[in-house]
Design a protein around this motif. Structure first.
Motif, mmCIF file in Angstrom:
data_model
loop_
_atom_site.group_PDB
_atom_site.id
_atom_site.type_symbol
_atom_site.label_atom_id
_atom_site.label_comp_id
_atom_site.label_asym_id
_atom_site.label_seq_id
_atom_site.Cartn_x
_atom_site.Cartn_y
_atom_site.Cartn_z
ATOM 1 N N SER A 545 0.838 -1.203 0.000
ATOM 2 C CA SER A 545 0.000 0.000 0.000
ATOM 3 C C SER A 545 0.869 1.248 0.000
ATOM 4 N N GLU A 546 0.215 2.384 -0.201
ATOM 5 C CA GLU A 546 0.886 3.679 -0.153
ATOM 6 C C GLU A 546 0.275 4.515 0.955
ATOM 7 N N ARG A 547 1.099 5.342 1.567
ATOM 8 C CA ARG A 547 0.580 6.273 2.572
ATOM 9 C C ARG A 547 1.392 7.555 2.535
ATOM 10 N N ARG A 548 0.805 8.613 3.071
ATOM 11 C CA ARG A 548 1.481 9.916 3.127
ATOM 12 C C ARG A 548 1.774 10.264 4.576
ATOM 13 N N GLY A 549 3.023 10.564 4.866
ATOM 14 C CA GLY A 549 3.409 11.030 6.182
ATOM 15 C C GLY A 549 3.405 12.543 6.225
ATOM 16 N N PRO A 550 3.845 13.121 7.323
ATOM 17 C CA PRO A 550 3.827 14.584 7.435
ATOM 18 C C PRO A 550 4.700 15.281 6.403
ATOM 19 N N ASN A 551 5.801 14.652 6.004
ATOM 20 C CA ASN A 551 6.691 15.264 5.010
ATOM 21 C C ASN A 551 7.300 14.233 4.068
ATOM 22 N N PHE A 552 6.608 13.097 3.900
ATOM 23 C CA PHE A 552 7.123 12.049 3.022
ATOM 24 C C PHE A 552 5.977 11.232 2.440
ATOM 25 N N ALA A 554 5.216 7.135 1.254
ATOM 26 C CA ALA A 554 5.785 5.830 1.602
ATOM 27 C C ALA A 554 5.049 4.705 0.895
ATOM 28 N N ASP A 555 5.819 3.717 0.396
ATOM 29 C CA ASP A 555 5.293 2.421 -0.021
ATOM 30 C C ASP A 555 5.477 1.469 1.154
ATOM 31 N N VAL A 568 3.406 -15.389 14.320
ATOM 32 C CA VAL A 568 4.364 -14.790 15.248
ATOM 33 C C VAL A 568 4.176 -13.282 15.335
ATOM 34 N N THR A 569 4.152 -12.612 14.192
ATOM 35 C CA THR A 569 4.016 -11.157 14.191
ATOM 36 C C THR A 569 3.663 -10.673 12.790
ATOM 37 N N THR A 570 3.276 -9.415 12.683
ATOM 38 C CA THR A 570 3.051 -8.752 11.402
ATOM 39 C C THR A 570 4.041 -7.603 11.290
ATOM 40 N N LEU A 571 4.778 -7.556 10.182
ATOM 41 C CA LEU A 571 5.789 -6.525 9.979
ATOM 42 C C LEU A 571 5.416 -5.655 8.784
ATOM 43 N N ARG A 572 5.703 -4.344 8.907
ATOM 44 C CA ARG A 572 5.352 -3.398 7.842
ATOM 45 C C ARG A 572 6.551 -2.505 7.520
ATOM 46 N N PRO A 573 7.515 -3.012 6.760
ATOM 47 C CA PRO A 573 8.641 -2.162 6.334
ATOM 48 C C PRO A 573 8.180 -1.164 5.282
ATOM 49 N N GLU A 574 8.885 -0.029 5.203
ATOM 50 C CA GLU A 574 8.497 1.027 4.272
ATOM 51 C C GLU A 574 9.689 1.516 3.452
ATOM 52 N N LYS A 575 9.366 2.002 2.267
ATOM 53 C CA LYS A 575 10.315 2.756 1.445
ATOM 54 C C LYS A 575 9.750 4.162 1.311
ATOM 55 N N ARG A 576 10.463 5.148 1.870
ATOM 56 C CA ARG A 576 9.934 6.507 1.929
ATOM 57 C C ARG A 576 10.653 7.423 0.945
ATOM 58 N N LEU A 577 9.906 8.415 0.450
ATOM 59 C CA LEU A 577 10.474 9.476 -0.364
ATOM 60 C C LEU A 577 10.178 10.799 0.336
ATOM 61 N N TYR A 578 11.218 11.466 0.815
ATOM 62 C CA TYR A 578 11.035 12.740 1.512
ATOM 63 C C TYR A 578 10.875 13.849 0.482
ATOM 64 N N GLN A 583 14.613 12.696 -1.439
ATOM 65 C CA GLN A 583 15.576 11.675 -1.014
ATOM 66 C C GLN A 583 14.849 10.427 -0.533
ATOM 67 N N PRO A 584 15.180 9.238 -1.074
ATOM 68 C CA PRO A 584 14.542 8.009 -0.601
ATOM 69 C C PRO A 584 15.201 7.507 0.688
ATOM 70 N N MET A 585 14.400 6.847 1.525
ATOM 71 C CA MET A 585 14.897 6.288 2.777
ATOM 72 C C MET A 585 14.187 4.976 3.062
ATOM 73 N N THR A 586 14.865 4.088 3.755
ATOM 74 C CA THR A 586 14.285 2.820 4.177
ATOM 75 C C THR A 586 13.890 2.906 5.639
ATOM 76 N N ASP A 587 12.654 2.519 5.941
ATOM 77 C CA ASP A 587 12.204 2.423 7.329
ATOM 78 C C ASP A 587 11.973 0.944 7.630
ATOM 79 N N VAL A 588 12.874 0.360 8.414
ATOM 80 C CA VAL A 588 12.831 -1.081 8.618
ATOM 81 C C VAL A 588 11.706 -1.459 9.576
ATOM 82 N N ALA A 589 11.316 -2.726 9.514
ATOM 83 C CA ALA A 589 10.338 -3.287 10.444
ATOM 84 C C ALA A 589 11.058 -4.303 11.326
ATOM 85 N N LEU A 590 10.787 -4.232 12.614
ATOM 86 C CA LEU A 590 11.485 -5.065 13.587
ATOM 87 C C LEU A 590 10.497 -5.783 14.483
#
Length: 662
Positions: A545-552, A554-555, A568-578, A583-590
């Motif tokens: 999915s796609e979402r919009r953050g305050p200044n980015f 994200a996929d 066990v768990t649900t993880l949601r890693p993101e690829k963000r574009l500021y 500038q692209p950034m990775t937001d990992v899921a832990l």
């Protein structure tokens, strides 16, 4: 109207702080030399005033960020109107100018604290300490005003919006990491100032070590937590799952930590036995000098790193000159004064004194090893002799054997006696501890990994040796008490600080050994509905999915993680574009855990709905930061010992003391 002049108010406060720091540097030291008590009395109010004005300057810069005043160049380069307010607060130190202002504010805060909590110091000693700190403050405030003012205006061409904070720094870890690190860096200025003051006053004795030990332990605890927070931030923010890469800027903070560790142990020997007086003072000088070297490396532009600030050469030259003056002047004072104050207290080579000396030597050798690997490539490049890269193979090859030796002596130290001890008695105390450590360390790799792993076994035997020696020491100290609990209660907080600190070191070693040898990493291609098996877990991508953050923008991928058919768990890693920087950034899921982390980083879009992903299983990685937390706690426990809360004043020169009272 007030809003418009906030930057000018901050600049005026900086200039006032410089004036007060200059007076603090000169008047008290001149007062001690010329025996003028009134001049000595300038030290404390100047320290208070400097701290107050720097608070005003820092508050002014913070207000400029919160009010989106893009007429201020530093704000325009490091903020944006869409940036969340809490990141605007951290953006204050997100660039060079603000970080140096924070450095100076914390330095003045340490001086303010010394003036408040060292009232029992002899008047001449306090004047010297605050005078030395005033000199350091003067140097850095000149650096800010001449080369790095955060209040420069962009007039008349004020931009409509800012360039935004570097996305790497838009993270909760950066809210705490730099202040913690700076508290440690700058805190060693107190130990440095006390050492110089003691040398000038001819007082390299147990008294000055008792005064300086709490300040050194606090600074060391802050630096330990600052380094740990930086490691934690790099682990999840950079997307590669690493916790230490021997990056030159990482090394810049590690260097004063190593000598600071040697310093807190050397101070203990000097206070207890009256030995290592000159060595302790020299360690205090080296530790703060390495803090300044770290400042030079990070802010001179000589390094390329995600941690470093690239700047014009004039800034690097200024810091290098400040570093050279500080190191040169302090070593000159040491060379002239230390030989007159050497002690004659002896000790045998099988004693706690000797073991702590060996540990000190090993820590200094480790420091030199890291220092050479960090600066040697820079020196070659500066001399035009070519470019070389010194990476993890060099550091690991040299550092691991030294760490093994260090841990061996760490286990011996707590159970050894001061001054002299029979070798047979020391062997009797630790024989069974050593045998138990070897057996358990040999068994664990078979149990955990199903096969022999020499590196893991070596790490575990080091950690177990330290822990079992601590247990033996506690047993020896409590066996004659009416009950074990009563015996434990009688132990001082300083002793408990040593126990907790060494335990933290052992836990960190376990974490390093396990995660370095048992981590699992796979780079995979996943689309919605596809599944992959890694490390006994199944990872199924169920949504994109796609979402919009305050200044980015994200996929976001959604992964369901299961083991043996159980969710066990649900993880949601993101690829963000500021948006502001593009500038692209990775937001990992832990999925964190005490025994292992599940770690997923979203990579690049491969087309047809498929994405590249990095999936990792990181066993015992949390033990790295748990150990650091325990080490810092140990340092703070030692500070809370009652003998440091009840320090008595040692009289100053009697004639001068009468003049002060008059």
């Amino acid at each position: 109207m007030l809003v418009k002049i906030i930057p000018e108010l901050g600049l005026f406060a900086l200039i006032m702080a410089l004036g007060l720091a200059f007076i603090q540097a000169l008047a008290p030291l001149a007062g001690v030399t010329l025996r003028r008590p009134l001049w000595m009395a300038f030290a404390e109010p100047m320290a208070w005033g400097q701290f107050a004005f720097l608070l005003v300057a820092y508050a002014s810069l913070t207000a400029s960020f919160l009010l989106d005043d893009f007429s201020v160049s530093y704000v325009a380069n490091n903020s944006n109107s869409m940036l969340p307010w809490y990141y605007k607060l951290t953006a204050v130190w997100g660039g060079h100018e603000g970080s140096v202002l924070l450095w100076s504010l914390i330095l003045s805060g340490w001086g303010f604290a010394v003036s408040l909590f060292s009232r029992n110091l002899p008047r001449d000693m306090l004047a010297r300490v605050l005078g030395v700190m005033g000199m350091v403050s003067t140097g850095f405030l000149l650096f800010i005003l001449i080369t790095s003012s955060p209040f420069e205006r962009l007039l008349p061409g004020v931009p409509q919006d800012g360039a935004d904070l570097n996305p790497l720094l838009q993270d909760v870890g950066l809210i705490f990491h730099p202040p913690m690190l700076y508290m440690g860096y700058v805190g060693f200025s107190v130990a440095f100032a006390f050492a110089i003051a003691a040398l000038l006053g001819g007082r390299l004795d147990a008294a000055w070590t008792r005064w300086v030990r709490p300040w050194t332990n606090i600074a060391w605890a802050f630096l330990t937590m600052g380094i740990a927070l930086g490691s934690w931030w790099a682990y999840y923010e950079l997307g590669w799952g690493g916790w230490w890469f021997w990056d030159p800027v990482e090394n810049a903070s590690f260097l004063p930590w190593l000598t600071g560790t040697a310093l807190i142990h050397s101070l203990a020997v000097t206070e207890k036995r009256g030995t290592f007086k000159s060595w302790t003072a020299l360690l205090a000088i080296f530790t703060f000098s390495l803090s300044l070297l770290g400042t030079f490396l990070v802010r001179s532009g000589v390094l390329t790193s995600v941690h470093a600030f690239a700047n014009d050469p004039s800034r690097g030259i200024f810091i290098l000159a400040l570093l050279g003056f500080t190191v040169g002047a302090s070593l000159l004072i040491f060379a002239l004064r230390a030989p007159r104050m050497s002690g004659n207290v002896g000790f045998g080579w099988l004693s706690r004194d000797a073991l702590l000396l060996i540990n000190n030597i090993l820590l200094v050798v480790m420091t030199v090893t890291v220092l050479l690997g960090t600066v040697y490539p820079l020196i070659l490049d500066a001399l035009g002799l070519g470019k070389i890269s010194v990476g993890p193979p060099y550091f690991n090859t040299l550092f691991v054997p030294l760490t093994v030796l260090l841990c061996a002596f760490m286990g011996l130290g707590p159970v050894a006696r001061w001054k002299q001890m029979a070798g047979r008695e020391l062997m009797r105390r630790l024989l069974w501890s050593g045998i138990a450590a070897l057996i358990m360390a040999a068994a664990v790799p078979f149990i955990y990994g199903g096969e022999w792993n020499a590196a893991v076994a070596l790490g575990l035997v080091m950690a177990l040796w330290v822990v079992l020696a601590l247990i033996r020491d506690l047993f020896d100290k409590t066996r004659h008490a009416s009950s074990p609990l009563a015996g434990l209660r009688k132990l001082s907080l300083a002793h408990w600080g040593m126990v907790v600190g060494h335990l933290g070191m052992a836990i960190t070693i376990v974490g390093v050994a396990m995660v370095s040898n048992y981590a699992i990493e796979r780079n995979v291609r996943l689309a919605v509905g596809e599944r992959v098996e890694i490390g006994g877990y199944s990872f199924t991508m169920t949504d994109l999915s796609e979402r919009r953050g305050p200044n980015f923008l994200a996929d976001t991928a959604t992964l369901e993680v299961a083991r043996d058919g159980q969710h066990v768990t649900t993880l949601r890693p993101e690829k963000r574009l500021y948006i502001a920087r593009g500038q692209p950034m990775t937001d990992v899921a832990l999925r964190p855990g005490l025994l292992q982390d599940i770690y997923v980083a979203l990579g690049e879009d491969l087309g047809d709905g498929a994405w590249a992903m990095r999936i990792q299983i990181k066993p015992f990685v949390r033990w790295l930061w748990l150990g650091a937390l325990l080490m810092a706690t140990g340092g703070l426990l030692a500070v809370a010992d009652r003998r440091y809360r009840r320090q008595r004043s040692v009289p100053a020169d009697s004639t001068l003391l009468r003049e002060v009272h008059t």
